[in-house]
Write a protein that holds these residues in place. Structure first.
Motif, PDB file in Angstrom:
ATOM      1  N   ARG A 319       0.807  -1.215   0.000  1.00 54.53           N
ATOM      2  CA  ARG A 319       0.000   0.000   0.000  1.00 54.53           C
ATOM      3  C   ARG A 319       0.847   1.274   0.000  1.00 54.53           C
ATOM      4  N   LEU A 320       2.143   1.167   0.016  1.00 56.50           N
ATOM      5  CA  LEU A 320       2.990   2.349   0.135  1.00 56.50           C
ATOM      6  C   LEU A 320       2.913   3.191  -1.134  1.00 56.50           C
ATOM      7  N   ASN A 321       1.861   3.990  -1.201  1.00 62.10           N
ATOM      8  CA  ASN A 321       1.674   4.900  -2.316  1.00 62.10           C
ATOM      9  C   ASN A 321       1.104   6.208  -1.781  1.00 62.10           C
ATOM     10  N   LEU A 322       0.869   7.160  -2.676  1.00 64.10           N
ATOM     11  CA  LEU A 322       0.420   8.474  -2.242  1.00 64.10           C
ATOM     12  C   LEU A 322      -0.964   8.428  -1.595  1.00 64.10           C
ATOM     13  N   GLN A 323      -1.833   7.558  -2.093  1.00 63.95           N
ATOM     14  CA  GLN A 323      -3.166   7.461  -1.502  1.00 63.95           C
ATOM     15  C   GLN A 323      -3.100   6.928  -0.071  1.00 63.95           C
ATOM     16  N   PHE A 324      -2.195   6.013   0.187  1.00 68.15           N
ATOM     17  CA  PHE A 324      -2.032   5.500   1.545  1.00 68.15           C
ATOM     18  C   PHE A 324      -1.560   6.620   2.479  1.00 68.15           C
ATOM     19  N   MET A 378       2.252  16.599  -5.914  1.00 63.89           N
ATOM     20  CA  MET A 378       1.531  15.898  -4.846  1.00 63.89           C
ATOM     21  C   MET A 378       2.491  15.430  -3.768  1.00 63.89           C
ATOM     22  N   ARG A 379       3.683  14.998  -4.141  1.00 61.12           N
ATOM     23  CA  ARG A 379       4.683  14.594  -3.142  1.00 61.12           C
ATOM     24  C   ARG A 379       5.105  15.794  -2.296  1.00 61.12           C
ATOM     25  N   ARG A 380       5.313  16.944  -2.946  1.00 60.81           N
ATOM     26  CA  ARG A 380       5.691  18.145  -2.196  1.00 60.81           C
ATOM     27  C   ARG A 380       4.565  18.581  -1.252  1.00 60.81           C
ATOM     28  N   ARG A 381       3.335  18.519  -1.754  1.00 60.09           N
ATOM     29  CA  ARG A 381       2.194  18.915  -0.918  1.00 60.09           C
ATOM     30  C   ARG A 381       2.057  18.014   0.313  1.00 60.09           C
ATOM     31  N   LEU A 382       2.149  16.718   0.096  1.00 65.00           N
ATOM     32  CA  LEU A 382       1.968  15.790   1.213  1.00 65.00           C
ATOM     33  C   LEU A 382       3.090  15.929   2.235  1.00 65.00           C
ATOM     34  N   TRP A 383       4.320  16.084   1.766  1.00 64.12           N
ATOM     35  CA  TRP A 383       5.424  16.278   2.718  1.00 64.12           C
ATOM     36  C   TRP A 383       5.227  17.576   3.498  1.00 64.12           C
ATOM     37  N   ASN A 384       4.795  18.609   2.801  1.00 64.59           N
ATOM     38  CA  ASN A 384       4.540  19.890   3.453  1.00 64.59           C
ATOM     39  C   ASN A 384       3.466  19.747   4.535  1.00 64.59           C
ATOM     40  N   THR A 385       2.407  19.009   4.232  1.00 66.17           N
ATOM     41  CA  THR A 385       1.312  18.814   5.185  1.00 66.17           C
ATOM     42  C   THR A 385       1.752  17.956   6.364  1.00 66.17           C
ATOM     43  N   ILE A 386       2.564  16.938   6.106  1.00 67.72           N
ATOM     44  CA  ILE A 386       3.067  16.087   7.193  1.00 67.72           C
ATOM     45  C   ILE A 386       3.927  16.901   8.150  1.00 67.72           C
ATOM     46  N   LEU A 387       4.767  17.772   7.608  1.00 64.85           N
ATOM     47  CA  LEU A 387       5.575  18.651   8.458  1.00 64.85           C
ATOM     48  C   LEU A 387       4.681  19.541   9.310  1.00 64.85           C
ATOM     49  N   GLU A 388       3.678  20.125   8.676  1.00 62.88           N
ATOM     50  CA  GLU A 388       2.803  21.061   9.379  1.00 62.88           C
ATOM     51  C   GLU A 388       2.024  20.377  10.492  1.00 62.88           C
ATOM     52  N   ILE A 389       1.433  19.238  10.198  1.00 62.11           N
ATOM     53  CA  ILE A 389       0.635  18.544  11.211  1.00 62.11           C
ATOM     54  C   ILE A 389       1.519  18.017  12.336  1.00 62.11           C
TER      55      ILE A 389
END
Length: 739
Positions: A319-324, A378-389
């Motif tokens: 499952r290691l993908n962006l949706q996961f 999408m990778r940049r967005r998700l990493w950015n959100t993970i940092l923020e949260i």
């Protein structure tokens, strides 16, 4: 045949608890093991609370008895000729022991009774620290770790707080425990009176709350089910999510999600499992702003449980993908908002960071094999959100962020609208043009300054100096000024503009970091003019936060009325738990503390001289806490605390003497609890009528964290009689026991 000599049984020297668990006892009163396990009854069956007491008592025995008794205590084989005399003397010695034991027991009970009638605030000195134990009948015990005296800072600065089995850094709201210490001292003497109903009512309320939680708590595990609410309701929940949470934390590609969402309702094929999980999490988050009463709370919890069950399955490598990753981020937010173990989400956030690093999101896509613009963004967005949260959860939980600027080289997201990513190699829009990603880009710009604040507050070994506080304050303000200029530029254009909700959340976020930075110096500022700046910052920032989440006045609206976009935040702090609600609670407590400080500083201060903008918050805090209960919050302690603050301030303004003030506050506290009790009974009846199928006989995630919840005011008023944590050995099981 000669009578077999009976070997003398060695008198026990360990306390009862240590001897039962077969662990080493340091023979103090209380012993170290009992202190760690919060065991209030450290008893020694050898009739002495400490070994040295036994020595003193032995020396006080009359010489004839002591002369004979001493050999009997040290000789393994006393002469037969002396057996009769020894037995007689031993009996006399035993009788003396019994008398002294009773005297000592009475003395211990008297001391414990004396301690229970006042709040204990005795500092426990340890090398390099100053730990203060704050305990009371209604508040439980907290260990406040004050500033190291060698650091040159005021010793009444709280560096961290230990409660039960956890330690909280300076950014956790509970480190402001000293702010409510005075009110605990005020009502503590009356709690033990027969006429006082505070304890009885609180215990009854807590019992009702547990029953309600059991009714609404889903079974665990909860396999994923295909059922969804009617489409019109689902449409509104999705819309609420996209207008609120997604505008701040970029997680989804909105056009792709909407396409899959519509296909889900029209397709006759088996739904995609990963998307169904994603959809239910979106619905759960959207439910927190659906209406003022959070009527879909039980459904939201069910959706969260199903997603948690799916994500918790072992062997998820495929499952290691962006949706996961998207689903994991949504689960963190849904757990926090829907009150499913919100205070433990920070732990799960650490796992999410590691998953993202394992997938290489900490590396910018330009440094990896070539991918499409869509995938790269999408990778940049998700990493950015993970940092923020992760940073936000560190602030709320009082834990170190465990992230640094040198652990990644991923660039901030590009200034793209979602529709742009559907074409090949689209150019980003100019920086001054507002897009669906602009807020996320702004948060990234001020991320280093906020990260420095959280590290300063929560990292082990942080200096905590006031000079450093002022330096970080200047950096935070400078970065925020640049952000404000950017936001104002968006508002002045004719194109797309940020929503009022996004603007209010941005303000709340920045004010919360600034507030946390200065709170450690708020209490010292009451006595030391050197920290007057921090006192002013705390008061004014708290007022800004409160006005952001509780517009004055907050006009009641009906279920069918669509609120203006900016009122979604006001609804979120009522219905959802976690960051937003804690911010409101913290702001109201700080404002009440400031008012009480002003009233004490000016004994002749009259009603006309009190800041009305601060005074209005005290009354509004009661209204807000009441709305939280109406929205399904089972703890009445937020309303109870707000009522105590309002009563104390009113009494001080009336010039009541301390004893009269104490009784007035207690009476108002009882009244507050009596008002809440019928509301809880109505809530329980409604849960039963709706046919909620809880699983009280099982141990579910929410039940496991119930006693650890510090996200609201539960921690301040602990009326339980249970032993909190026993770090020892159970006598029936040879292993660690956590009772």
């Amino acid at each position: 045949m000669a009578e077999t000599e009976r070997r003398r049984r060695r008198p026990p020297i360990s306390c009862v608890l240590c001897r039962r668990r077969k662990i080493r006892c340091n023979r103090e009163s209380p012993c170290s093991n009992c202190v760690r396990s919060k065991n209030a009854n450290c008893i020694y069956e050898n009739h002495f609370s400490q070994p040295q007491q036994a020595t003193e008592l032995h020396s006080s025995i009359s010489p004839p008895i002591a002369a004979v008794a001493a050999p009997s205590l040290t000789s393994k084989s006393p002469p037969r000729a002396a057996s009769t005399t020894t037995a007689s003397t031993a009996a006399s010695y035993q009788s003396s022991q019994d008398i002294e034991f009773l005297k000592n027991k009475i003395k211990q009970l008297e001391e414990r009774l004396s301690q229970s009638n006042r709040t204990s605030q005795s500092p426990i000195q340890t090398p390099g620290s100053n730990i203060e134990a704050i305990s009371s009948r209604i508040g439980g015990t907290f260990y406040v770790h004050h500033e190291d005296p060698l650091a040159g800072q005021p010793q009444n600065i709280s560096r961290s707080v230990t409660h039960k089995s956890r330690m909280f850094g300076q950014s956790h709201w509970i480190t402001g425990m000293s702010l409510v210490r005075d009110i605990l001292n005020l009502i503590e003497p009356h709690v033990h009176e027969d006429t006082c109903k505070i304890t009885t009512l609180m215990v009854k309320s807590k019992s009702l709350a547990r029953t309600i939680k059991a009714q609404r708590t889903p079974h665990w595990p909860s396999p994923l089910k295909p059922d969804l609410p009617p489409k019109d309701i689902a449409d509104e929940l999705v819309d609420r999510y996209l207008q609120t949470t997604e505008t701040i934390y970029r997680i989804l590609h909105i056009p792709s999600f909407k396409r899959d969402y519509e296909a889900h309702w029209t397709s006759n094929t088996e739904p995609n499992t990963a998307f169904l999980v994603q959809l239910k999490l979106v619905l759960a988050i959207g439910a927190t702003t659906y209406d003022e009463k959070f009527t879909l709370r039980t459904s939201a919890m069910q959706w969260v449980y199903e997603a948690q069950t799916w994500i918790s399955e072992p062997g998820f490598k495929h499952r290691l993908n962006l949706q996961f990753l998207q689903n994991n981020i949504l689960l963190l937010l849904a757990r926090e908002f829907a009150d499913v173990g919100p205070d433990l989400v920070w732990i799960s956030a650490g796992t999410l960071v590691r998953i993202a690093v394992y997938m290489g999101l900490h590396k910018d896509p330009t440094r990896l094999p070539k991918v499409s613009t869509f995938t790269a963004e999408m990778r940049r967005r998700l990493w950015n959100t993970i940092l923020e949260i992760s940073l936000q959860l560190s602030l709320v939980s009082g834990g170190p962020p465990f992230i640094s600027m040198d652990m990644f080289n991923t660039e901030p997201p590009g200034n793209f609208d979602d529709e742009q990513l559907a074409v090949e190699d689209p150019p980003p829009k100019p920086e001054g043009h507002f897009t669906q990603t602009s807020i996320a880009i702004i948060l990234r710009k001020i991320f280093p300054a906020r990260l420095a604040v959280v590290k300063f507050l929560n990292n082990h070994g942080s200096s905590g100096t006031y000079k450093e506080t002022l330096r970080l304050d200047a950096e935070l303000r400078a970065s925020y000024k640049a952000v404000l200029r950017t936001l104002q530029g968006y508002k002045s254009t004719t194109g797309s503009q940020p929503s009022e909700f996004a603007m209010d959340v941005m303000s709340l976020l920045m004010n919360r970091y600034c507030l946390s930075l200065h709170i450690p110096f708020f209490v010292p500022a009451m006595d030391e003019a050197a920290y007057a700046f921090s006192r002013n910052v705390v008061v004014e920032t708290s007022l800004k936060i409160w006005r952001g989440v509780f517009p004055s006045p907050l006009t009641p609206t009906s279920h069918d009325t669509v609120l203006p976009n900016r009122h979604y935040l006001a609804r979120l702090v009522v219905c959802a738990s976690g960051f937003f609600r804690i911010s409101a609670l913290q702001a109201s407590v700080l404002i009440a503390s400031e008012l009480m400080g002003q009233l004490r500083e000016e004994e002749t201060l009259g009603l006309g001289l009190v800041r009305q903008d601060l005074l209005s918050v005290v009354g509004e805090a009661k209204t807000w806490a009441w709305k939280c209960i109406e929205a399904g919050e089972t703890s009445v302690k937020g309303y109870f605390l707000a009522s105590l603050h309002a009563a104390q301030i009113e009494g001080l303004m009336k010039g009541l003497e301390r004893d009269e003030l104490s009784r007035f506050v207690v009476k108002e506290g009882e009244k507050a609890e009596e008002e809440c009790f019928p509301l809880l009974e109505e809530m329980l009846a409604r849960e039963k009528l709706e046919g909620s199928t809880g699983a009280p006989e099982q141990t579910t995630p929410s039940q496991m964290v119930e006693d650890w919840d510090l996200t609201m005011s539960d921690a301040l008023f602990d009326f339980g009689e249970t032993e909190l944590v026993n770090w020892g050995f159970d006598e029936n099981y040879q292993g660690l026991s956590f009772n």
